[in-house]
Motif scaffolding. Sequence first.
Motif, PDB file in Angstrom:
ATOM      1  N   GLU A  70      51.819  15.802  24.397  1.00 36.56           N
ATOM      2  CA  GLU A  70      51.379  15.418  23.053  1.00 36.56           C
ATOM      3  C   GLU A  70      51.890  16.397  22.000  1.00 36.56           C
ATOM      4  OE1 GLU A  70      47.167  15.385  23.502  1.00 36.56           O
ATOM      5  OE2 GLU A  70      47.128  13.415  24.450  1.00 36.56           O
ATOM      6  N   GLN A  71      52.155  17.637  22.408  1.00 34.82           N
ATOM      7  CA  GLN A  71      52.618  18.641  21.449  1.00 34.82           C
ATOM      8  C   GLN A  71      54.003  18.314  20.903  1.00 34.82           C
ATOM      9  OE1 GLN A  71      51.636  22.019  24.171  1.00 34.82           O
ATOM     10  NE2 GLN A  71      51.041  22.948  22.243  1.00 34.82           N
ATOM     11  N   ALA A  72      54.758  17.493  21.609  1.00 35.50           N
ATOM     12  CA  ALA A  72      56.090  17.125  21.142  1.00 35.50           C
ATOM     13  C   ALA A  72      56.026  16.083  20.028  1.00 35.50           C
ATOM     14  CB  ALA A  72      56.927  16.587  22.298  1.00 35.50           C
ATOM     15  N   ARG A  73      54.862  15.460  19.796  1.00 40.32           N
ATOM     16  CA  ARG A  73      54.712  14.418  18.795  1.00 40.32           C
ATOM     17  C   ARG A  73      53.627  14.759  17.776  1.00 40.32           C
ATOM     18  NH1 ARG A  73      55.853   9.179  20.651  1.00 40.32           N
ATOM     19  NH2 ARG A  73      55.750   8.660  18.449  1.00 40.32           N
ATOM     20  N   PRO A  74      53.816  15.804  16.968  1.00 37.93           N
ATOM     21  CA  PRO A  74      52.768  16.163  16.005  1.00 37.93           C
ATOM     22  C   PRO A  74      52.577  15.115  14.914  1.00 37.93           C
ATOM     23  CG  PRO A  74      54.719  17.473  15.630  1.00 37.93           C
ATOM     24  CD  PRO A  74      54.950  16.713  16.905  1.00 37.93           C
ATOM     25  N   GLU A  75      53.566  14.244  14.713  1.00 32.86           N
ATOM     26  CA  GLU A  75      53.422  13.216  13.673  1.00 32.86           C
ATOM     27  C   GLU A  75      52.297  12.239  13.996  1.00 32.86           C
ATOM     28  OE1 GLU A  75      56.526  11.720  16.555  1.00 32.86           O
ATOM     29  OE2 GLU A  75      56.215  13.601  15.474  1.00 32.86           O
ATOM     30  N   LEU A  76      51.967  12.063  15.292  1.00 32.73           N
ATOM     31  CA  LEU A  76      50.842  11.204  15.659  1.00 32.73           C
ATOM     32  C   LEU A  76      49.532  11.792  15.127  1.00 32.73           C
ATOM     33  CD1 LEU A  76      51.675  10.277  19.367  1.00 32.73           C
ATOM     34  CD2 LEU A  76      51.906   8.847  17.345  1.00 32.73           C
ATOM     35  N   GLY A  77      49.367  13.081  15.280  1.00 27.46           N
ATOM     36  CA  GLY A  77      48.174  13.741  14.765  1.00 27.46           C
ATOM     37  C   GLY A  77      48.119  13.713  13.252  1.00 27.46           C
ATOM     38  N   TYR A  78      49.277  13.906  12.622  1.00 31.62           N
ATOM     39  CA  TYR A  78      49.326  13.890  11.165  1.00 31.62           C
ATOM     40  C   TYR A  78      48.917  12.515  10.639  1.00 31.62           C
ATOM     41  CZ  TYR A  78      51.040  14.570   6.439  1.00 31.62           C
ATOM     42  OH  TYR A  78      51.121  14.657   5.084  1.00 31.62           O
ATOM     43  N   ARG A  79      49.442  11.453  11.283  1.00 33.63           N
ATOM     44  CA  ARG A  79      49.084  10.092  10.867  1.00 33.63           C
ATOM     45  C   ARG A  79      47.597   9.818  11.057  1.00 33.63           C
ATOM     46  NH1 ARG A  79      52.694   6.608  14.151  1.00 33.63           N
ATOM     47  NH2 ARG A  79      54.435   8.029  14.137  1.00 33.63           N
ATOM     48  N   LEU A  80      47.037  10.323  12.146  1.00 26.21           N
ATOM     49  CA  LEU A  80      45.614  10.124  12.413  1.00 26.21           C
ATOM     50  C   LEU A  80      44.757  10.815  11.353  1.00 26.21           C
ATOM     51  CD1 LEU A  80      43.574   8.911  14.406  1.00 26.21           C
ATOM     52  CD2 LEU A  80      43.668  11.055  15.659  1.00 26.21           C
ATOM     53  N   LEU A  81      45.143  12.032  10.965  1.00 27.30           N
ATOM     54  CA  LEU A  81      44.389  12.746   9.937  1.00 27.30           C
ATOM     55  C   LEU A  81      44.517  12.056   8.580  1.00 27.30           C
ATOM     56  CD1 LEU A  81      45.026  16.495  10.812  1.00 27.30           C
ATOM     57  CD2 LEU A  81      42.928  15.199  11.081  1.00 27.30           C
ATOM     58  N   GLU A  82      45.699  11.557   8.263  1.00 27.88           N
ATOM     59  CA  GLU A  82      45.873  10.834   6.997  1.00 27.88           C
ATOM     60  C   GLU A  82      45.036   9.555   6.980  1.00 27.88           C
ATOM     61  OE1 GLU A  82      47.549  11.662   4.134  1.00 27.88           O
ATOM     62  OE2 GLU A  82      47.597  13.608   5.151  1.00 27.88           O
ATOM     63  N   ARG A  83      44.988   8.872   8.118  1.00 26.19           N
ATOM     64  CA  ARG A  83      44.175   7.656   8.220  1.00 26.19           C
ATOM     65  C   ARG A  83      42.696   7.978   8.015  1.00 26.19           C
ATOM     66  NH1 ARG A  83      43.487   4.690  13.938  1.00 26.19           N
ATOM     67  NH2 ARG A  83      41.625   3.504  13.447  1.00 26.19           N
ATOM     68  N   LEU A  84      42.225   9.068   8.627  1.00 25.13           N
ATOM     69  CA  LEU A  84      40.842   9.481   8.464  1.00 25.13           C
ATOM     70  C   LEU A  84      40.552   9.862   7.011  1.00 25.13           C
ATOM     71  CD1 LEU A  84      38.135  10.081   9.896  1.00 25.13           C
ATOM     72  CD2 LEU A  84      38.944  12.419  10.166  1.00 25.13           C
ATOM     73  N   ALA A  85      41.483  10.565   6.379  1.00 24.51           N
ATOM     74  CA  ALA A  85      41.293  10.960   4.984  1.00 24.51           C
ATOM     75  C   ALA A  85      41.188   9.738   4.081  1.00 24.51           C
ATOM     76  CB  ALA A  85      42.435  11.868   4.533  1.00 24.51           C
ATOM     77  N   ASN A  86      42.006   8.718   4.347  1.00 28.66           N
ATOM     78  CA  ASN A  86      41.937   7.496   3.544  1.00 28.66           C
ATOM     79  C   ASN A  86      40.641   6.734   3.802  1.00 28.66           C
ATOM     80  OD1 ASN A  86      44.418   7.942   2.351  1.00 28.66           O
ATOM     81  ND2 ASN A  86      45.531   6.839   3.938  1.00 28.66           N
ATOM     82  N   ASP A  87      40.172   6.746   5.049  1.00 24.54           N
ATOM     83  CA  ASP A  87      38.950   6.023   5.388  1.00 24.54           C
ATOM     84  C   ASP A  87      37.702   6.647   4.763  1.00 24.54           C
ATOM     85  OD1 ASP A  87      40.409   4.207   6.815  1.00 24.54           O
ATOM     86  OD2 ASP A  87      39.873   5.009   8.794  1.00 24.54           O
TER      87      ASP A  87
END
Length: 114
Positions: free
Chosen positions: A67-84
């Motif tokens: 999972e560490q090779a794909r930090p953009e997944l975490g970034y997208r999840l945090l952005e989604r949470l921030a919008n929600d």
Amino acid sequence: MDYGKFKYEAAQKARESRKNQQQTVVKEQKLRPKIDSHDYETKKSNVIRFLEKGSKVKVTIMFRGREQARPELGYRLLERLANDVAEYGVVETRAKQDGRNMTMVIGPLRKGKN
């Protein structure tokens, strides 16, 4: 004026000023990048509950192994949470990666500006 009276009055002033202070509490919510939709909704409702009580929320995404090779997944999840949770709180610290974790801080909205 004697020193004892001075010390007593200084202590009374300090106690009175502390009475009106508000403690900032930082709650933490931990997520993983591959989170199921139901689990995400539960975590989101916890964040909303913390923000409504006036606490700041530190959202942490923990990466393991590949999972560490794909930090953009975490970034997208945090952005989604921030919008929600945008109507309950505002992002104070944007998502940033430090080691195996990615963190973001969300603070409650101020109610006095209505």
